[in-house]
Scaffold this motif. Structure first.
Motif, mmCIF file in Angstrom:
data_model
loop_
_atom_site.group_PDB
_atom_site.id
_atom_site.type_symbol
_atom_site.label_atom_id
_atom_site.label_comp_id
_atom_site.label_asym_id
_atom_site.label_seq_id
_atom_site.Cartn_x
_atom_site.Cartn_y
_atom_site.Cartn_z
ATOM 1 N N ALA A 100 0.831 -1.201 0.000
ATOM 2 C CA ALA A 100 0.000 0.000 0.000
ATOM 3 C C ALA A 100 0.865 1.250 0.000
ATOM 4 O O ALA A 100 0.566 2.234 -0.686
ATOM 5 N N SER A 101 1.956 1.215 0.742
ATOM 6 C CA SER A 101 2.869 2.361 0.780
ATOM 7 C C SER A 101 3.516 2.584 -0.583
ATOM 8 O O SER A 101 3.636 3.722 -1.048
ATOM 9 N N ARG A 102 3.926 1.497 -1.244
ATOM 10 C CA ARG A 102 4.518 1.620 -2.579
ATOM 11 C C ARG A 102 3.501 2.105 -3.597
ATOM 12 O O ARG A 102 3.817 2.880 -4.490
ATOM 13 N N LEU A 103 2.253 1.651 -3.471
ATOM 14 C CA LEU A 103 1.195 2.091 -4.368
ATOM 15 C C LEU A 103 0.966 3.590 -4.222
ATOM 16 O O LEU A 103 0.832 4.311 -5.212
ATOM 17 N N LYS A 104 0.952 4.066 -2.986
ATOM 18 C CA LYS A 104 0.759 5.494 -2.756
ATOM 19 C C LYS A 104 1.910 6.291 -3.358
ATOM 20 O O LYS A 104 1.697 7.319 -3.993
ATOM 21 N N ALA A 105 3.139 5.815 -3.197
ATOM 22 C CA ALA A 105 4.299 6.495 -3.776
ATOM 23 C C ALA A 105 4.203 6.509 -5.306
ATOM 24 O O ALA A 105 4.520 7.519 -5.946
ATOM 25 N N SER A 106 3.737 5.412 -5.894
ATOM 26 C CA SER A 106 3.575 5.341 -7.351
ATOM 27 C C SER A 106 2.517 6.331 -7.829
ATOM 28 O O SER A 106 2.697 7.010 -8.846
ATOM 29 N N GLU A 107 1.414 6.414 -7.104
ATOM 30 C CA GLU A 107 0.352 7.352 -7.465
ATOM 31 C C GLU A 107 0.865 8.785 -7.426
ATOM 32 O O GLU A 107 0.561 9.584 -8.314
ATOM 33 N N GLN A 108 1.661 9.114 -6.408
ATOM 34 C CA GLN A 108 2.206 10.464 -6.302
ATOM 35 C C GLN A 108 3.172 10.746 -7.456
ATOM 36 O O GLN A 108 3.186 11.840 -8.009
ATOM 37 N N SER A 109 3.969 9.751 -7.823
ATOM 38 C CA SER A 109 4.913 9.911 -8.922
ATOM 39 C C SER A 109 4.182 10.128 -10.243
ATOM 40 O O SER A 109 4.556 10.986 -11.043
ATOM 41 N N ILE A 110 3.137 9.360 -10.474
ATOM 42 C CA ILE A 110 2.350 9.485 -11.701
ATOM 43 C C ILE A 110 1.665 10.845 -11.750
ATOM 44 O O ILE A 110 1.621 11.490 -12.796
ATOM 45 N N ALA A 111 1.144 11.296 -10.600
ATOM 46 C CA ALA A 111 0.471 12.595 -10.557
ATOM 47 C C ALA A 111 1.435 13.735 -10.862
ATOM 48 O O ALA A 111 1.043 14.764 -11.409
ATOM 49 N N ALA A 112 2.721 13.560 -10.536
ATOM 50 C CA ALA A 112 3.718 14.606 -10.768
ATOM 51 C C ALA A 112 4.264 14.585 -12.196
ATOM 52 O O ALA A 112 4.928 15.524 -12.618
ATOM 53 N N THR A 113 3.991 13.525 -12.950
ATOM 54 C CA THR A 113 4.495 13.402 -14.315
ATOM 55 C C THR A 113 3.616 14.219 -15.259
ATOM 56 O O THR A 113 2.403 14.070 -15.253
#
Length: 108
Positions: free
Chosen positions: A51-64
């Motif tokens: 879940a923590s990695r998923l949240k980090a991925s979502e934040q990364s995608i949102a910043a792209t």
């Protein structure tokens, strides 16, 4: 807020302010809700590593950025200086690849 649906209307299991509503300010002598829950043996939530990695991925995608601005500038420049080349075979191949991904049209 947690809600439950049992073949009828949705009933709230936890009472309190909903999304966007203000919570009352706690005084200096009051305990926070997590501390009170921990002392009374209340429920707790633990996020897994996934879940923590998923949240980090979502934040990364949102910043792209959605558009590659460097590529757009490059294409504009090649069009402006007249060096942009159109490859009809590549365009046709891309159309065919796109069409192959479309669902079959139903004929009724």
């Amino acid at each position: 807020m947690v809600s439950e649906v049992n073949n009828g209307p949705v009933t709230s299991l936890i009472q309190g302010p909903g999304p966007g509503e203000n919570r009352p300010q706690q005084g200096a002598n009051e305990q926070s809700q997590p501390a009170a829950a921990a002392q009374s043996g209340g429920d707790r939530v633990v996020l897994t590593d996934t879940a923590s990695r998923l949240k980090a991925s979502e934040q990364s995608i949102a910043a792209t950025p959605v558009v590659d601005t460097q590529r757009v500038a490059q294409v504009r420049q090649t069009i402006a200086d007249g060096s942009f080349e159109i490859n009809p075979e590549r365009i046709a191949d891309k159309f065919l690849q796109f069409e192959a991904r479309l669902p079959e049209a139903s004929t009724n």
